[in-house]
Design a protein around this motif. Structure first.
Motif, mmCIF file in Angstrom:
data_model
loop_
_atom_site.group_PDB
_atom_site.id
_atom_site.type_symbol
_atom_site.label_atom_id
_atom_site.label_comp_id
_atom_site.label_asym_id
_atom_site.label_seq_id
_atom_site.Cartn_x
_atom_site.Cartn_y
_atom_site.Cartn_z
ATOM 1 N N UNK A 595 23.443 3.389 0.502
ATOM 2 C CA UNK A 595 22.982 5.376 0.074
ATOM 3 C C UNK A 595 21.870 5.423 -1.082
ATOM 4 N N UNK A 596 22.110 4.702 -2.128
ATOM 5 C CA UNK A 596 21.907 4.795 -3.366
ATOM 6 C C UNK A 596 20.703 4.314 -3.854
ATOM 7 N N UNK A 597 20.354 3.199 -3.029
ATOM 8 C CA UNK A 597 18.342 2.768 -2.891
ATOM 9 C C UNK A 597 17.926 3.309 -1.395
ATOM 10 N N UNK A 598 17.036 4.318 -1.994
ATOM 11 C CA UNK A 598 16.396 4.887 -0.553
ATOM 12 C C UNK A 598 15.292 4.659 -0.536
ATOM 13 N N UNK A 599 14.644 3.591 -1.048
ATOM 14 C CA UNK A 599 13.170 2.755 -1.548
ATOM 15 C C UNK A 599 12.740 2.527 -0.423
ATOM 16 N N UNK A 600 12.501 2.841 0.588
ATOM 17 C CA UNK A 600 12.121 1.985 2.025
ATOM 18 C C UNK A 600 10.246 2.621 2.442
ATOM 19 N N UNK A 601 9.546 2.251 1.801
ATOM 20 C CA UNK A 601 7.933 2.684 2.138
ATOM 21 C C UNK A 601 7.274 1.580 2.732
ATOM 22 N N UNK A 602 7.739 0.611 2.339
ATOM 23 C CA UNK A 602 8.002 -0.953 3.812
ATOM 24 C C UNK A 602 7.998 -0.638 5.006
ATOM 25 N N UNK A 603 8.924 -0.001 5.728
ATOM 26 C CA UNK A 603 9.550 0.538 6.630
ATOM 27 C C UNK A 603 9.359 1.546 7.237
ATOM 28 N N UNK A 604 9.179 2.565 6.323
ATOM 29 C CA UNK A 604 8.891 4.001 6.470
ATOM 30 C C UNK A 604 7.188 4.844 6.127
ATOM 31 N N UNK A 605 6.248 3.435 5.089
ATOM 32 C CA UNK A 605 4.989 3.995 5.274
ATOM 33 C C UNK A 605 5.410 5.486 3.928
ATOM 34 N N UNK A 606 6.451 6.159 3.579
ATOM 35 C CA UNK A 606 6.714 7.006 2.857
ATOM 36 C C UNK A 606 6.505 5.971 1.292
ATOM 37 N N UNK A 607 6.067 6.332 0.442
ATOM 38 C CA UNK A 607 5.693 5.995 -1.037
ATOM 39 C C UNK A 607 6.116 6.425 -2.019
ATOM 40 N N UNK A 608 6.351 5.498 -3.099
ATOM 41 C CA UNK A 608 7.638 6.673 -4.227
ATOM 42 C C UNK A 608 6.070 7.501 -5.028
ATOM 43 N N UNK A 609 5.176 6.274 -5.187
ATOM 44 C CA UNK A 609 4.493 6.730 -6.193
ATOM 45 C C UNK A 609 2.849 6.706 -5.096
ATOM 46 N N UNK A 610 1.874 8.297 -5.827
ATOM 47 C CA UNK A 610 1.019 8.069 -4.899
ATOM 48 C C UNK A 610 0.060 7.049 -4.934
ATOM 49 N N UNK A 611 -0.178 5.879 -6.055
ATOM 50 C CA UNK A 611 -1.293 5.137 -5.798
ATOM 51 C C UNK A 611 -0.574 3.797 -4.162
ATOM 52 N N UNK A 612 0.777 4.190 -4.173
ATOM 53 C CA UNK A 612 1.315 3.338 -2.443
ATOM 54 C C UNK A 612 0.022 4.260 -1.608
ATOM 55 N N UNK A 613 -0.322 4.626 -1.272
ATOM 56 C CA UNK A 613 -0.831 5.869 -0.360
ATOM 57 C C UNK A 613 -2.529 5.289 -0.310
ATOM 58 N N UNK A 614 -2.695 4.872 -1.396
ATOM 59 C CA UNK A 614 -4.515 4.448 -1.840
ATOM 60 C C UNK A 614 -4.528 2.466 -0.995
ATOM 61 N N UNK A 615 -3.122 2.170 -1.579
ATOM 62 C CA UNK A 615 -2.990 1.366 -0.902
ATOM 63 C C UNK A 615 -2.640 0.366 0.282
ATOM 64 N N UNK A 616 -2.015 1.765 0.482
ATOM 65 C CA UNK A 616 -1.940 1.052 2.079
ATOM 66 C C UNK A 616 -3.638 1.631 3.066
ATOM 67 N N UNK A 617 -3.617 2.798 2.705
ATOM 68 C CA UNK A 617 -5.428 3.239 3.505
ATOM 69 C C UNK A 617 -5.948 1.590 2.843
ATOM 70 N N UNK A 618 -6.446 1.226 2.144
ATOM 71 C CA UNK A 618 -7.401 0.193 1.741
ATOM 72 C C UNK A 618 -6.351 -0.931 2.850
#
Length: 632
Positions: A595-618
């Motif tokens: 419950x304290x570590x909710x970073x799940x972008x590699x599973x959900x695509x919900x990146x915690x910083x704006x740069x993550x969305x650019x990276x996944x599209x690239x």
């Protein structure tokens, strides 16, 4: 993890708050800090084995006396190598100069590496570079003591190009575009600026150039320097640094992506990437070790005064859940509990997969890090059987016979160590067929552990690429002649690249991505794939804050179960006789367990910083255009 992925890095920082003579008198050696740093790095060797580095600073040295030392190694056992070098220098000096043996002042003056401020780093090379130039700590030298900067970190920046351009715009000429260099130069620029301004101010107050130096050290505002330097950083980071005169700091990113823990008493201030390293090495209770809050820095001045300062505005906490699933050592009190919970929460899916037939099912794990989640899975199987036994006994009542009772109580989860990692075989033969044969023998099995016709449930931390499963594990497990092989992942499906320090950069590497692509082809929906590519292209030149992760649409037409079923098909070959099913953790259960570590972008695509969305599209553009290159 059956699929080896390189990941993370580990930092250690020790600030001795007493004179070296104190540690000599209390602990029998002035090398107390060096010894503790060796242990700290060894206790975090799981975080990096491609390289290791150590740096130290001596306080209050006179002009002409060496006050900074650094040693780095990219050898096969880098921690042992750097401390062998350190010990060799120390022992040689003590042998050649016997008068140093009991004289701490002479040791500090003449022997390198002994100091009050120490920084250690272990590294995995996420960019495939493993030269000594890539090993931390990095050093930015200057004849002004205050302008010397030593930096090491566990981090990856998504906007390296932007940071590089910023440095060029302020007139610098960085030697390369690596994020470590750009980050260090950014801090260095504002450090230089702060020192120059303080010097002018102090001169106006009437102090001489020589008198100005200690005053600069006292007045230097490290928090202000970090605020200016980190203003445009986009990434996950735990950044540690030493200044030549003795100030030190560690800074954590605003989303808390990378972990940092610290401990302070009247003798030491200690920082590490993992809490158990501090617990074990300094023998302190769990509750006395604190986690550094996101966006904050722990700053220790030369005087020894330590403060926590907010550097950046914290955002929604997205601490990396992979730390809990796999990367961090499972000896952490909270992580051990969470991994057991991950195993427990998978059991309902497992029970459904084996049609409730626990009696004819063998439970095992793929060594070694999945062992804790295995315990949680088996304990839940026992709880399920206990509830079932209770119902059976109560339904029969007092008429139950000894034989009936024995038969009910005899049923229990069958636990075996089925898969054994035999050796890290070197694939030195170039032909693909020969290499595959070698890979297939990385694991061995315990013959006789499974009866013909049994179900075999085997749990792994995560299934990333599926390569080892397909080429080795499933083939060798099938030799035991089980009716069904159920491979269970304590992590959800990995669908998106990481860009904050884990070496997962290409979409087509992920078995979940390949499974969804196969489903698109089967369903004649490749027009959706093309549409996603075109949408990604429209995002290329937009500011990061406006970029949308369109790759989510790639998975949207399919349920997680459909993708898991297709993964099972892709990983099974015609020669495997058993039915193969792949079960993944759900994202909801992951959050429940951690419950304290909710970073799940590699599973959900919900990146915690704006740069993550650019990276996944690239990354999607690269896949669609057939470019085998990193997206950041």
């Amino acid at each position: 993890m059956s699929d080896a992925i390189k990941h993370e890095c580990g930092i250690s920082m020790i600030r001795l708050l007493k004179p070296l003579e104190y540690y000599k008198e209390k602990y029998g050696t002035a090398f107390y800090g060096v010894n503790k740093m060796y242990l700290m790095m060894e206790k975090q060797h799981n975080r990096g084995q491609d390289g290791a580095g150590f740096a130290s600073i001596k306080l209050d040295m006179k002009q002409g006396e060496r006050y900074m030392s650094r040693v780095r190694s990219a050898q096969s056992q880098p921690i042992q190598d750097i401390f062998a070098q350190i010990n060799d220098r120390i022992n040689t000096a003590l042998q050649e100069k016997p008068e140093y043996v009991d004289n701490v002042a002479l040791q500090k003056k003449h022997i390198p590496y002994i100091g009050e401020v120490l920084l250690g780093h272990v590294r995995y090379g996420t960019f495939g570079k493993n030269s000594i130039e890539s090993v931390h700590p990095f050093l930015r030298q200057n004849n002004w003591m205050h302008r010397n900067l030593i930096v090491a970190g566990n981090f990856n920046m998504t906007n390296v190009n932007e940071l590089f351009d910023n440095l060029v715009q302020i007139g610098q000429h960085p030697k390369e575009m690596a994020d470590t260099v750009t980050v260090m130069e950014k801090i260095g620029h504002f450090l230089d600026d702060a020192v120059a301004k303080l010097y002018k101010q102090i001169k106006k107050e009437g102090f001489t150039k020589l008198e100005a130096s200690p005053i600069i050290a006292e007045r230097l505002n490290v928090a202000k320097i970090l605020k200016k330097a980190a203003k445009n950083w986009d990434g996950g980071y735990a950044m540690s640094g030493l200044l030549g005169h003795g100030d030190s700091f560690v800074l954590r990113d605003p989303a808390g992506i990378r972990p940092v823990y610290y401990y302070k008493d009247d003798e030491v201030v200690v920082v590490a990437s993992e809490r158990p390293a501090i617990q074990t090495v300094f023998n302190v209770p769990f509750d006395e070790i604190k986690e550094l809050e996101p966006g904050h820095a722990l700053i220790v001045k030369k005087s020894g005064k330590a403060n926590i300062k907010q550097i950046l505005e914290p955002v929604e906490r997205k601490a990396c859940s992979f730390e809990r699933i796999y990367f961090s050592r499972g000896s952490d009190k909270e992580i051990y509990k969470e991994r057991k919970e991950l195993g427990k929460l998978l059991f309902p899916q497992i029970l459904e997969s084996i049609d409730g037939d626990i009696k004819n099912t063998v439970f095992s794990y793929i060594p070694n890090t999945a062992e804790t989640s295995f315990y949680g899975m088996v304990k839940e199987a026992q709880n399920h059987l206990n509830r079932k036994k209770e119902q059976q006994i109560l339904s029969i009542g007092r008429k139950i016979t000894s034989e009936e009772l024995h038969e009910i109580l005899e049923v229990r989860p069958r636990i075996e160590k089925v898969a054994i990692k035999d050796a890290k075989l070197r694939t030195f033969i170039t032909q693909d067929s020969s290499r595959d044969d070698l890979v297939a023998h990385v694991y061995d099995i315990s013959y006789g552990s499974v009866k013909k016709g049994d179900n075999l449930v085997i749990i792994d931390d995560s299934i990333v690429r599926g390569t080892t499963l397909k080429k080795s594990i499933l083939k060798i497990l099938d030799r035991l002649l089980p009716k069904k092989i159920v491979v269970v992942s304590s992590a959800p499906q990995i669908r998106y690249p990481d860009c904050y320090g884990i070496d997962m950069a290409k979409l087509e590497d992920f078995i979940a991505f390949r499974a969804a692509l196969a489903l698109h082809k089967e369903n004649d929906s490749m027009d959706i794939v093309k549409g996603i590519y075109e949408k990604c292209l429209t995002q290329v030149n937009r500011p990061d804050k406006e970029v949308v992760n369109y790759v989510k649409e790639f998975y949207k037409p399919f349920t997680a179960k459909q993708i898991s079923k297709k993964i099972g098909e892709l990983l099974s070959s015609s020669e495997i006789k058993a039915e193969v099913e792949i079960i993944y953790q759900t994202v909801e259960s992951l959050h429940e367990a951690c419950p304290k570590n909710l970073g799940d972008w590699y599973f959900t695509g919900d990146y915690p910083t704006p740069g993550g969305n650019r990276v996944v599209n690239r990354a999607f553009i690269n896949f669609y255009e057939g470019k085998s290159e990193r997206a950041y």
